[in-house]
Design a protein around this motif. Structure first.
Motif, PDB file in Angstrom:
ATOM      1  N   VAL A 132      17.747  46.335   5.193  1.00  0.00           N
ATOM      2  CA  VAL A 132      17.137  45.109   4.650  1.00  0.00           C
ATOM      3  C   VAL A 132      17.192  43.936   5.624  1.00  0.00           C
ATOM      4  O   VAL A 132      16.605  42.890   5.355  1.00  0.00           O
ATOM      5  CB  VAL A 132      17.764  44.704   3.291  1.00  0.00           C
ATOM      6  CG1 VAL A 132      17.560  45.790   2.255  1.00  0.00           C
ATOM      7  CG2 VAL A 132      19.221  44.330   3.438  1.00  0.00           C
ATOM      8  N   ALA A 133      17.882  44.098   6.747  1.00  0.00           N
ATOM      9  CA  ALA A 133      18.025  43.004   7.715  1.00  0.00           C
ATOM     10  C   ALA A 133      16.679  42.426   8.166  1.00  0.00           C
ATOM     11  O   ALA A 133      16.553  41.204   8.270  1.00  0.00           O
ATOM     12  CB  ALA A 133      18.855  43.441   8.921  1.00  0.00           C
ATOM     13  N   PRO A 134      15.651  43.248   8.428  1.00  0.00           N
ATOM     14  CA  PRO A 134      14.373  42.644   8.825  1.00  0.00           C
ATOM     15  C   PRO A 134      13.797  41.713   7.753  1.00  0.00           C
ATOM     16  O   PRO A 134      13.260  40.652   8.082  1.00  0.00           O
ATOM     17  CB  PRO A 134      13.466  43.858   9.061  1.00  0.00           C
ATOM     18  CG  PRO A 134      14.408  44.973   9.403  1.00  0.00           C
ATOM     19  CD  PRO A 134      15.622  44.709   8.560  1.00  0.00           C
ATOM     20  N   THR A 135      13.946  42.073   6.498  1.00  0.00           N
ATOM     21  CA  THR A 135      13.456  41.218   5.413  1.00  0.00           C
ATOM     22  C   THR A 135      14.287  39.941   5.341  1.00  0.00           C
ATOM     23  O   THR A 135      13.737  38.838   5.225  1.00  0.00           O
ATOM     24  CB  THR A 135      13.497  41.956   4.066  1.00  0.00           C
ATOM     25  OG1 THR A 135      12.686  43.128   4.169  1.00  0.00           O
ATOM     26  CG2 THR A 135      13.016  41.095   2.924  1.00  0.00           C
ATOM     27  N   LEU A 136      15.599  40.078   5.416  1.00  0.00           N
ATOM     28  CA  LEU A 136      16.470  38.903   5.385  1.00  0.00           C
ATOM     29  C   LEU A 136      16.151  37.972   6.544  1.00  0.00           C
ATOM     30  O   LEU A 136      16.056  36.749   6.366  1.00  0.00           O
ATOM     31  CB  LEU A 136      17.939  39.322   5.430  1.00  0.00           C
ATOM     32  CG  LEU A 136      18.469  40.034   4.193  1.00  0.00           C
ATOM     33  CD1 LEU A 136      19.824  40.666   4.473  1.00  0.00           C
ATOM     34  CD2 LEU A 136      18.552  39.075   3.021  1.00  0.00           C
ATOM     35  N   LEU A 137      15.974  38.528   7.734  1.00  0.00           N
ATOM     36  CA  LEU A 137      15.658  37.711   8.895  1.00  0.00           C
ATOM     37  C   LEU A 137      14.303  37.028   8.734  1.00  0.00           C
ATOM     38  O   LEU A 137      14.155  35.852   9.081  1.00  0.00           O
ATOM     39  CB  LEU A 137      15.670  38.557  10.171  1.00  0.00           C
ATOM     40  CG  LEU A 137      15.353  37.823  11.473  1.00  0.00           C
ATOM     41  CD1 LEU A 137      16.307  36.661  11.707  1.00  0.00           C
ATOM     42  CD2 LEU A 137      15.373  38.783  12.641  1.00  0.00           C
ATOM     43  N   ALA A 138      13.329  37.742   8.181  1.00  0.00           N
ATOM     44  CA  ALA A 138      12.008  37.140   7.965  1.00  0.00           C
ATOM     45  C   ALA A 138      12.095  35.966   6.994  1.00  0.00           C
ATOM     46  O   ALA A 138      11.437  34.937   7.197  1.00  0.00           O
ATOM     47  CB  ALA A 138      11.028  38.194   7.444  1.00  0.00           C
ATOM     48  N   VAL A 139      12.920  36.098   5.962  1.00  0.00           N
ATOM     49  CA  VAL A 139      13.103  34.994   5.008  1.00  0.00           C
ATOM     50  C   VAL A 139      13.811  33.834   5.704  1.00  0.00           C
ATOM     51  O   VAL A 139      13.391  32.677   5.584  1.00  0.00           O
ATOM     52  CB  VAL A 139      13.874  35.459   3.754  1.00  0.00           C
ATOM     53  CG1 VAL A 139      14.252  34.271   2.872  1.00  0.00           C
ATOM     54  CG2 VAL A 139      13.049  36.473   2.967  1.00  0.00           C
ATOM     55  N   GLN A 140      14.877  34.123   6.440  1.00  0.00           N
ATOM     56  CA  GLN A 140      15.583  33.066   7.164  1.00  0.00           C
ATOM     57  C   GLN A 140      14.656  32.357   8.147  1.00  0.00           C
ATOM     58  O   GLN A 140      14.665  31.130   8.234  1.00  0.00           O
ATOM     59  CB  GLN A 140      16.787  33.646   7.925  1.00  0.00           C
ATOM     60  CG  GLN A 140      17.936  34.062   7.057  1.00  0.00           C
ATOM     61  CD  GLN A 140      19.084  34.615   7.873  1.00  0.00           C
ATOM     62  OE1 GLN A 140      18.898  35.299   8.879  1.00  0.00           O
ATOM     63  NE2 GLN A 140      20.300  34.328   7.429  1.00  0.00           N
ATOM     64  N   ASP A 141      13.847  33.140   8.864  1.00  0.00           N
ATOM     65  CA  ASP A 141      12.912  32.548   9.829  1.00  0.00           C
ATOM     66  C   ASP A 141      11.866  31.690   9.131  1.00  0.00           C
ATOM     67  O   ASP A 141      11.414  30.696   9.689  1.00  0.00           O
ATOM     68  CB  ASP A 141      12.207  33.636  10.638  1.00  0.00           C
ATOM     69  CG  ASP A 141      13.082  34.211  11.730  1.00  0.00           C
ATOM     70  OD1 ASP A 141      14.116  33.601  12.053  1.00  0.00           O
ATOM     71  OD2 ASP A 141      12.726  35.277  12.261  1.00  0.00           O
ATOM     72  N   HIS A 142      11.486  32.087   7.938  1.00  0.00           N
ATOM     73  CA  HIS A 142      10.499  31.295   7.205  1.00  0.00           C
ATOM     74  C   HIS A 142      11.124  29.982   6.706  1.00  0.00           C
ATOM     75  O   HIS A 142      10.487  28.940   6.755  1.00  0.00           O
ATOM     76  CB  HIS A 142       9.930  32.086   6.029  1.00  0.00           C
ATOM     77  CG  HIS A 142       8.787  31.399   5.371  1.00  0.00           C
ATOM     78  ND1 HIS A 142       7.511  31.422   5.898  1.00  0.00           N
ATOM     79  CD2 HIS A 142       8.725  30.628   4.266  1.00  0.00           C
ATOM     80  CE1 HIS A 142       6.719  30.688   5.129  1.00  0.00           C
ATOM     81  NE2 HIS A 142       7.433  30.204   4.128  1.00  0.00           N
ATOM     82  N   LEU A 143      12.358  30.059   6.256  1.00  0.00           N
ATOM     83  CA  LEU A 143      13.038  28.861   5.761  1.00  0.00           C
ATOM     84  C   LEU A 143      13.412  27.897   6.887  1.00  0.00           C
ATOM     85  O   LEU A 143      13.392  26.678   6.708  1.00  0.00           O
ATOM     86  CB  LEU A 143      14.294  29.256   4.976  1.00  0.00           C
ATOM     87  CG  LEU A 143      14.074  30.085   3.708  1.00  0.00           C
ATOM     88  CD1 LEU A 143      15.413  30.556   3.150  1.00  0.00           C
ATOM     89  CD2 LEU A 143      13.305  29.280   2.668  1.00  0.00           C
ATOM     90  N   PHE A 144      13.767  28.444   8.040  1.00  0.00           N
ATOM     91  CA  PHE A 144      14.176  27.650   9.202  1.00  0.00           C
ATOM     92  C   PHE A 144      13.376  28.125  10.413  1.00  0.00           C
ATOM     93  O   PHE A 144      13.891  28.839  11.268  1.00  0.00           O
ATOM     94  CB  PHE A 144      15.688  27.786   9.450  1.00  0.00           C
ATOM     95  CG  PHE A 144      16.515  27.242   8.330  1.00  0.00           C
ATOM     96  CD1 PHE A 144      16.822  25.885   8.278  1.00  0.00           C
ATOM     97  CD2 PHE A 144      16.970  28.071   7.317  1.00  0.00           C
ATOM     98  CE1 PHE A 144      17.574  25.376   7.233  1.00  0.00           C
ATOM     99  CE2 PHE A 144      17.725  27.557   6.269  1.00  0.00           C
ATOM    100  CZ  PHE A 144      18.026  26.208   6.225  1.00  0.00           C
TER     101      PHE A 144
END
Length: 166
Positions: free
Chosen positions: A34-46
């Motif tokens: 799930v790390a790619p999804t988590l990173l994509a969300v983090q990148d979208h937020l910041f």
């Protein structure tokens, strides 16, 4: 060197990487999925280019992983973070990672409309901000850029090790 000693020595050298290898935990395997999804969300937020440093430049996904791997991290929150990422991908039929920014925004806003999604995004935001503004000893807030962005600096004394022994 006698043949027997040579074989024993060669066996020990050949096995040495495996002797020191650590077992990959079930959590680590699941997190990596799930790390790619988590990173994509983090990148979208910041994202890159905002006043705050980006999640990617601050290595917040690694911070999240290492924080969640620590024995003191709440196992229910651990499960919640993992399941929330899976749920987001399920809602978006596995396409969240490939969406353009506007579609990601739409998907995250729709997810936020649900109670579960709202709570999940709140946790991701909090955990990401912890990485952005924590002491750099924890592996994020690279070169104190998070502190610099908000004109704030650490309290004293600063930590000398990542985590206390439990």
């Amino acid at each position: 060197m006698k043949r027997r000693k040579f074989l024993i020595f060669g066996s020990v050298l050949g096995l040495s990487p495996y002797i020191q290898a650590k077992e990959v935990s079930e959590f680590e395997k699941t997190f990596k999925k799930v790390a790619p999804t988590l990173l994509a969300v983090q990148d979208h937020l910041f994202p890159e280019g905002s006043k705050l440093p980006s999640a990617k430049s601050m290595n917040t996904i690694q911070f999240l992983f290492e924080t969640m791997m620590h024995e003191s991290f709440d196992r229910d929150i651990k499960a919640f973070v993992i399941e929330g990422a899976k749920e987001l991908e399920k809602r978006e039929k596995g396409s969240f990672l490939s969406m353009p920014a506007q579609e990601k925004e739409r998907a995250l806003r729709a997810y936020e409309e649900t109670r579960y999604g709202h709570n999940w995004l709140s946790h991701i935001m909090t955990l990401t901000m912890e990485g952005l503004f924590s002491d750099p000893i924890y592996g994020s807030n690279i070169k104190e850029a998070g502190w610099e962005a908000i004109s704030s600096y650490s309290g004293l004394p600063r930590p000398t090790s990542r985590y206390i022994a439990l």
